[in-house]
Design an enzyme around this catalytic site. Structure first.
Site, PDB file in Angstrom:
ATOM      1  N   ARG A 139       1.435  47.550  33.896  1.00  0.00           N
ATOM      2  CA  ARG A 139       2.183  47.797  32.662  1.00  0.00           C
ATOM      3  C   ARG A 139       1.676  49.066  31.976  1.00  0.00           C
ATOM      4  O   ARG A 139       2.453  49.845  31.444  1.00  0.00           O
ATOM      5  CB  ARG A 139       2.091  46.604  31.718  1.00  0.00           C
ATOM      6  CG  ARG A 139       2.806  45.361  32.233  1.00  0.00           C
ATOM      7  CD  ARG A 139       2.798  44.246  31.210  1.00  0.00           C
ATOM      8  NE  ARG A 139       3.613  44.583  30.049  1.00  0.00           N
ATOM      9  CZ  ARG A 139       3.495  44.018  28.849  1.00  0.00           C
ATOM     10  NH1 ARG A 139       2.559  43.093  28.644  1.00  0.00           N
ATOM     11  NH2 ARG A 139       4.271  44.378  27.851  1.00  0.00           N
TER      12      ARG A 139
ATOM     13  N   CYS B 271      -2.103  45.932  22.718  1.00  0.00           N
ATOM     14  CA  CYS B 271      -1.586  45.319  23.950  1.00  0.00           C
ATOM     15  C   CYS B 271      -0.066  45.430  23.885  1.00  0.00           C
ATOM     16  O   CYS B 271       0.447  46.484  23.540  1.00  0.00           O
ATOM     17  CB  CYS B 271      -2.070  43.876  24.079  1.00  0.00           C
ATOM     18  SG  CYS B 271      -1.686  42.847  22.651  1.00  0.00           S
TER      19      CYS B 271
END
Length: 283
Positions: free
Chosen positions: A178, A234
């Site tokens: 990611r 995050c």
């Protein structure tokens, strides 16, 4: 460790009225599952807090997928759970500590120091044969005391300033795929904030979902000084929290959570995006 307690520690204190246990189990993409699991069984006396109903407010245009909860409602539920300034709070989940760490951070932000995450989570508790129950507790209400610590939280403007002035470091807590933009299964844009370092949150724990030793954690972050300005993010301000716990364990004293995280960053069309492997250098 000062923020992590073992299942043995909790078992010895389970009947202590000054200890409150919080169940934070939650499954991203299946928001009702955590509550269903809690209703089925939980640690004796545990009170349930839901990531999206209790620890976040509904998503808006900006602010990310899991913004700060409406604090008045969150504080009211903490009070209803019987938590006051003298209560030792132990949070657990069954997701490696990610959800429990979000709860831990919220209480730290509100100024409650006696909050801990259960090492190994619910599975470890059950594995040891410690008592579980389907009974929903009804604790005596207490008054949760608030002393907000704004220095633990930062917003998109502070992140931009860190990038512009190079006065600190950004830690991206998501999985490498990611971070690099190779695979994005949740947000509508892939990549990372320019200049961020990738520190996957699961590297805080081992294959049994137990926290690594202080020496192992220290080795992860050895390139950084304890007074460096570090902003952790995050996808939506949840999985960043285990890294914040790890840094706190190691004595880093200038750490902030970018709560909106990647999902907030990409909500601004003009914000730059980086893809590919890490290119930043540690000063």
């Amino acid at each position: 460790m000062k923020n992590i307690v073992t299942v043995d520690w909790l078992h010895e204190r389970l009947e202590d009225p000054s200890v409150c246990v919080i169940d934070c189990r939650f499954e991203l993409g299946n928001p009702g599952k955590g509550l269903s699991l809690y209703i089925k069984d939980h640690i004796n006396g545990a009170f349930y807090f839901d990531l999206e109903k209790d620890m976040s407010k509904p998503r808006e245009k900006h602010g990310g997928r899991h913004p700060l909860p409406v604090l008045e409602r969150f504080i009211d539920k903490l009070s209803a759970a019987g938590i006051d300034a003298h209560t030792k709070v132990v949070a657990y989940d069954d997701q490696g500590g990610m959800m429990a760490a979000r709860f831990w951070w919220l209480l730290k932000y509100l100024g409650h120091e006696n909050v801990y995450v259960l090492d190994g989570g619910y599975s470890k508790w059950v594995e040891k044969g410690y008592p579980i129950s389907e009974e929903i507790p009804s604790p005596s209400r207490k008054q949760f005391q608030v002393n907000i610590r704004p220095e633990l939280l930062c917003n998109v403007d502070e992140v931009k300033n860190i990038i512009a002035t190079k006065s600190g470091y950004l830690f991206d807590s998501r999985a490498e795929e990611r971070y690099t933009g190779q695979k994005e299964t949740i947000d509508h844009k892939a990549g990372h904030i320019p200049g961020a370092f990738n520190y996957f949150w699961k590297d805080c724990i081992n294959e049994k979902n137990e926290w690594k030793s202080i020496d192992q954690l220290r080795e992860r972050f050895q390139a950084f000084k304890q007074d460096d300005q570090i902003i952790v993010y995050c996808g939506s301000g949840v999985s960043a929290c285990p890294n914040i716990i790890a840094l706190d364990e190691l004595g880093y004293n200038n750490v902030k959570l970018y709560l909106g995280s990647w999902s907030d960053w990409i909500s601004y069309e003009d914000n730059p995006i980086a893809v590919g492997p890490q290119h930043s250098e540690i000063k």
